[in-house]
Write a protein that holds these residues in place. Structure first.
Motif, PDB file in Angstrom:
ATOM      1  N   CYS A 442      26.971  79.314  -6.101  1.00  0.00           N
ATOM      2  CA  CYS A 442      26.609  80.402  -5.206  1.00  0.00           C
ATOM      3  C   CYS A 442      25.311  80.035  -4.506  1.00  0.00           C
ATOM      4  O   CYS A 442      24.324  79.705  -5.143  1.00  0.00           O
ATOM      5  CB  CYS A 442      26.434  81.698  -5.994  1.00  0.00           C
ATOM      6  N   CYS A 445      22.355  82.949  -5.288  1.00  0.00           N
ATOM      7  CA  CYS A 445      21.620  83.002  -6.554  1.00  0.00           C
ATOM      8  C   CYS A 445      21.541  81.644  -7.256  1.00  0.00           C
ATOM      9  O   CYS A 445      20.864  81.490  -8.256  1.00  0.00           O
ATOM     10  CB  CYS A 445      22.230  84.041  -7.495  1.00  0.00           C
ATOM     11  N   CYS A 482      30.475  86.033  -5.507  1.00  0.00           N
ATOM     12  CA  CYS A 482      29.849  85.459  -6.698  1.00  0.00           C
ATOM     13  C   CYS A 482      29.898  86.466  -7.846  1.00  0.00           C
ATOM     14  O   CYS A 482      29.480  87.610  -7.684  1.00  0.00           O
ATOM     15  CB  CYS A 482      28.404  85.098  -6.382  1.00  0.00           C
ATOM     16  N   HIS A 484      28.051  86.599 -10.305  1.00  0.00           N
ATOM     17  CA  HIS A 484      26.703  86.892 -10.798  1.00  0.00           C
ATOM     18  C   HIS A 484      25.987  87.895  -9.895  1.00  0.00           C
ATOM     19  O   HIS A 484      25.378  88.841 -10.364  1.00  0.00           O
ATOM     20  CB  HIS A 484      25.870  85.613 -10.898  1.00  0.00           C
ATOM     21  N   CYS A 485      26.052  87.678  -8.556  1.00  0.00           N
ATOM     22  CA  CYS A 485      25.254  88.517  -7.668  1.00  0.00           C
ATOM     23  C   CYS A 485      26.075  89.226  -6.589  1.00  0.00           C
ATOM     24  O   CYS A 485      25.544  89.999  -5.803  1.00  0.00           O
ATOM     25  CB  CYS A 485      24.145  87.685  -7.006  1.00  0.00           C
TER      26      CYS A 485
HETATM   27 ZN    ZN Z   1      25.427  84.460  -6.768  1.00  0.00          ZN
END
Ligand code: ZN
Ligand code: ADP
Ligand code: ZN
Length: 735
Positions: A442, A445, A482, A484-485
C-alpha cells in the motif's frame, strides 16, 4: 506359566516411547524378534513390534492383555540390523523408537496380515483328450488342447490368450482338469537380461578398484566419488551393482526426487532389467509388497528410489549408492527430520559393505569428511565425451539499472535468447519465485498484504486473480482497498514465473514457452507433460523454478539464463552459499549436453560474492576453499555440529515462554558439566525468519558444539521433558 512379549507400539506418540508387556496368543511359547503383531491398546487396536518373548516370573498388579494376531507369520519384518539402525536413528535424530521403526515399514499402519496375491492355475491330467468333450463345445475343446500342449497355465495367461472367463469357468468341471492356486508371479514390466556392459575407461577402472576391493572383502567403506557431470559416475555405480548381483546381495541405489532423475533409473532398468525394482511415492501398496517380495526372494537385487528407499527392508545389503549426495531432497524436512545419506552410512556399516556417495558438487560436509580421511576420495575429473563445460557470463544487475534497463532481463540475456531462438535451439530460464507479482504494497501506509495465518506476503496469481499464501492453503480475491488503512493506492511488485512467462511471450512472440513450477506440478501429470514436450522440442523456452535446474538432460538445450542468482543467497541459512553454488552450477550444467557447446547468463546484484564468482568458473574446489573458511571461522557444520529447535504454539506469549523455558533448562543442564569449555553454545530463543506459519507462532533455539558435547546434550534431551513436550520440533544437523 505365562508367556509374554516386550512390545513397541508402532504409533508416533512420544509418551509411548517404551516397551509394553503383552501375553502371547494362547498355546504359543515364542514369537521371533522383529515380528509385527496386532495388540489391543486402550479402546483401539495397534500394530506392535515384538522385541523379545519370555516366561513371566511375577504377575504384575494390572491385567495383562493378549496379542490378537501375528502379522508376519512366515518371517519377521524387522531384521536385527533394522531394529539396531532404528535405535541409532531414534537417539541421533531425537525421535521415538517407533517413529524410527515405522520408517522401515511400507504402509503406515498394518492391521491385518498381508497375503501375497494368488491366482488360479489350470492344468490337464496326462489322460485328458480333446475328444472327451462334445464337438459343439468348440471353445472348450480349444482350451483343453491348449492346456495339453502348453502344460499348466495361469488364469491370467489364458485370458491374455483370448479365452473368455465363461469358457475358462466351464472347463473347471471337465474330467481331468486340475485347478490349483499359486502365488501370482511378481514380474516387473521390464524383462531384458543384464549383461556385462561397456568396459570402463582407465580413469573409471582406477576409481572402481578400491570399490571392488571393499565389495569383495565385505568391508564397510564410505567413498566420495567426486566427478564432473558426464565423467562416468553412473557407469561406475552400474559396475559395482553388477558385482553385487554376482555376490547374490542387494544393492540400494538412492537418487534425488524421482521425476528429475528418471534418466539414471532408466539406465539401470535398461541394463539390469528384472534385477531392478523401482521405489517411489506413486507406486501402489501392492507394488511395494511385490517389490519387497522380489528383493526378499532375490529375484531382484537392485532397489533404486528416492530418500525413503534407504529403508528397504532387506537383510543382505552388499552396496549402497547415494547419487547426487549433496541434494537437499535427501533430508526429510517435515515429521522426522532424518538425512538419508546418514542412514545409508549406518546401514553400510552394519552390513559391512561399501557406500558410494557420488556428486559433481559434493556437499561441504562430505568433502570435509573426505579431507579429514573419514571417506575415501575418488576423482573423475574428465568428461567421457570431452564436451567442453558451458561458457558462463555474469551480469551485474546494478549496472543494468544504471544504464536505464529496468526490465527483468539484462541485455546479455535477451541477446542469448535471441541467438538461441534463431539457431532453433532450446533455452532454460530459472526464476526461483512462482506466482505473478510476489508482493502487494500500500503506497499510503507502506504495509504489505500478509496472510492472516502466516507472517508472509501474499503472492498475486493471475489465474483466478487471487492472492495466495505460499506457506499455507489460504487464498483470497485481490482486495480493492488496503486492508490496513482503506486506501485505494495499492500496488503490485515483484516478478514471479507467471509474469516473466508473459514478458517472454510479449518480447518473443514467435517463441513457444512452457512454464514449470509448483503451480503447474499441482495438476496431476502436468509437469511430466511439460518435460516430455520440451524434450521433444515442442517448446523453445522452458521457464521455471528449481524444478528446471536439476537432473534433466535435453540435448537441444544450448543456453541457460538465471534471472536472479541472489534469491537463494539471501535466505538466512548457514548453507545459503552452498545452496547457491549448487543451484547455479547444476542449472548451468543443463546447457550444452549434446554435441553443441553451451552458454549461460547469470544475473546478480552480488557479482563479487565468492559463491557467484566460483560458479561462473564452475570451480567446485575454489568454492569449497572459501566456504570452509567461513564455516571454520563461524564454527558452523561440518566443523561443529548443530541442533535447531523450533517451538511452535498457537499463542505468541506461550510460545515465547516455552522457548525461554527450553533455553533455561538446557543452559542449567550444561552448567552442571564439570568440563564446560567453549565447545557448546545455546543461542536464543529468537524469532524464526517466518514468525508465524499456519497460525502457529515460531521461536527458535540453536545449539552448536563439538560432536561429544552435542551427543551429551542429545542424551539429556532424549530423557527430559523437552522430548515429550508437544509443539517442539527438533532438527538435528539442519541444512
Ligand atoms: Zn494502507
Ligand atoms: P555421470 O554419471 O558422471 O554424469 P555417466 O555415467 O552418465 O556420467 O557417463 C556419461 C556418458 O558417458 C554416458 O553417455 C555414458 O553412457 C558414457 N560412458 C560412461 N562410461 C563409459 C565407458 N566406459 N565407455 C564409453 N562410454 C561411457
Ligand atoms: Zn498462510
Amino acid at each position: 506359566m505365562e508367556y509374554v512379549a516386550d512390545i513397541i507400539v508402532n504409533r508416533p506418540a512420544k509418551q509411548l516411547n517404551r516397551t509394553f508387556i503383552y501375553l502371547l496368543p494362547k498355546g504359543q511359547t515364542r514369537i521371533a524378534r522383529g515380528t509385527r503383531v496386532l495388540i489391543p491398546l486402550g479402546t483401539t487396536k495397534e500394530e506392535g513390534i515384538v522385541l523379545r518373548t519370555y516366561v513371566l516370573q511375577e504377575r504384575p498388579s494390572y491385567q495383562l492383555k493378549r496379542i490378537q494376531l501375528i502379522l508376519d507369520p512366515d518371517k519377521p519384518w524387522f531384521t536385527e540390523e533394522m531394529l539396531g539402525t532404528a535405535n541409532r536413528l531414534s537417539h541421533y535424530y531425537l525421535c521415538t523408537y517407533s517413529e524410527a521403526l515405522s520408517l522401515f515399514t511400507i504402509n503406515k499402519k498394518k492391521t491385518k496380515t498381508y497375503e501375497r496375491p494368488k491366482e488360479e492355475w489350470f492344468s490337464a491330467s496326462p489322460f485328458c483328450q480333446v475328444e472327451q468333450l462334445p464337438k459343439r463345445k468348440r471353445r472348450q475343446r480349444e482350451l483343453l488342447a491348449y492346456l495339453i500342449e502348453k502344460g499348466p497355465q495361469a488364469k491370467s495367461t489364458l485370458l491374455a490368450a483370448g479365452f473368455s472367463r465363461l469358457v475358462i469357468n466351464q472347463i473347471r468341471d471337465c474330467l481331468g482338469i486340475i485347478v490349483s492356486e499359486r502365488y501370482k508371479d511378481t514380474t516387473t514390466r521390464y524383462s531384458k537380461q543384464f549383461d556385462e556392459g561397456i568396459p570402463l575407461t582407465q580413469e573409471q577402472a582406477q576409481v572402481y578398484e578400491p570399490i571392488q576391493e571393499a565389495l569383495n572383502t565385505h568391508q564397510y567403506k564410505p567413498f566420495l566419488l567426486y566427478g564432473v557431470t558426464g565423467s562416468g559416475k553412473t557407469q561406475v555405480y552400474m559396475k559395482a551393482a553388477a558385482q553385487c548381483i554376482r555376490q547374490d546381495k542387494i544393492a540400494i541405489v538412492l537418487v534425488p526426487e524421482i521425476i528429475l532423475t528418471n534418466q539414471i533409473v532408466k539406465r539401470f532398468v535398461d541394463h539390469f532389467g528384472d534385477q531392478v525394482v523401482v521405489f517411489h511415492s506413486k507406486i501402489t501398496l501392492a507394488e511395494r509388497y511385490n517389490n519387497w517380495e522380489r528383493l526378499r526372494r532375490k529375484d531382484s537385487h537392485i532397489i533404486i528410489g528416492a530418500r525413503s528407499a534407504v529403508f528397504a527392508p532387506t537383510d543382505d545389503i552388499g552396496l549402497i549408492v547415494v547419487d547426487e549426495e549433496h541434494d537437499t531432497s535427501y533430508k526429510q524436512e517435515d515429521m522426522l527430520r532424518y538425512h538419508a545419506r546418514q542412514v545409508a552410512l549406518w546401514r553400510g556399516e552394519a552390513h559391512q559393505c561399501p557406500v558410494i556417495l557420488g556428486s559433481a558438487t559434493p556437499s561441504i560436509e562430505s568433502y570435509y569428511r573426505a579431507q579429514e580421511g573419514f571417506y575415501t576420495l575418488l576423482r573423475l575429473p574428465h568428461r567421457i565425451h570431452q564436451q567442453p563445460m558451458p561458457k558462463v557470463t555474469l551480469v551485474d544487475m546494478k549496472e543494468e539499472l544504471l544504464y536505464g534497463n529496468y526490465s527483468v532481463f539484462s541485455g546479455a540475456l535477451v541477446g542469448l535468447l535471441r541467438r538461441t531462438l534463431e539457431k532453433q535451439e532450446q533455452m532454460i530460464i530459472l526464476l526461483n519465485r512462482r506466482g505473478y507479482y510476489t508482493f502487494v504494497l500500500c503506497r499510503e501506509c507502506g504495509q504489505t498484504i500478509t496472510c492472516p495465518h502466516c507472517d508472509v506476503s501474499m503472492v498475486y496469481h493471475k489465474e483466478g486473480a487471487e492472492l495466495k499464501c505460499h506457506y499455507c492453503d489460504y487464498h483470497e480475491p485481490v482486495p480493492k482497498v488496503c486492508p490496513h488503512c482503506g486506501s485505494k493506492k495499492i500496488k503490485f511488485f515483484g516478478n514471479g514465473t507467471q509474469k516473466v512467462e508473459e514478458e517472454l511471450r510479449r518480447q518473443f512472440p514467435g517463441a513457444r514457452v512452457a512454464r514449470l513450477d509448483q503451480d503447474v506440478a499441482a495438476h496431476k501429470g502436468r509437469s511430466e507433460d511439460v518435460l516430455e514436450g520440451f524434450s521433444k522440442h515442442q517448446y523453445d523456452i522452458l521457464l521455471g523454478t528449481q524444478m528446471v535446474a536439476k537432473g534433466h538432460d535435453f540435448p537441444d538445450v544450448t543456453a541457460v539464463g538465471i534471472v536472479t542468482a541472489d534469491s537463494v543467497l539471501n535466505i538466512p541459512l548457514y548453507t545459503a552459499s552452498e545452496r547457491t553454488f549448487d543451484l547455479l552450477t547444476q542449472c548451468a550444467g543443463r546447457a550444452g549436453r549434446g554435441n553443441k557447446p553451451g552458454q549461460v547468463v547469470i544475473q546478480t546484484y552480488n557479482p563479487l560474492h565468492y559463491a557467484i564468482i566460483t560458479s561462473k568458473a564452475q570451480d567446485y574446489e575454489a568454492f569449497y576453499k572459501e566456504e570452509i573458511k567461513v564455516r571454520q571461522s563461524l564454527l558452523y557444520p561440518p566443523v561443529q555440529e548443530m541442533i535447531h529447535m523450533i517451538v511452535r504454539q498457537p499463542n505468541e506469549v506461550k510460545t515465547n515462554a516455552l522457548a525461554e523455558k527450553v533455553t533455561t533448562d538446557l543452559l542449567t543442564y550444561i552448567k552442571t558439566w564439570s568440563n564446560l569449555g567453549e565447545t557448546i553454545e545455546v543461542f536464543g530463543p529468537y524469532e524464526e525468519t517466518v514468525k508465524k506459519v499456519r497460525d502457529l507462532y515460531r521461536m527458535a533455539i540453536t545449539i552448536r558444539g563439538s560432536h561429544d558435547k552435542i551427543e551429551k546434550i542429545k542424551e539429556y534431551i532424549y530423557t527430559s521433558w523437552i522430548f515429550t513436550q508437544e509443539g517442539i520440533v527438533i532438527d538435528v544437523d539442519p541444512i
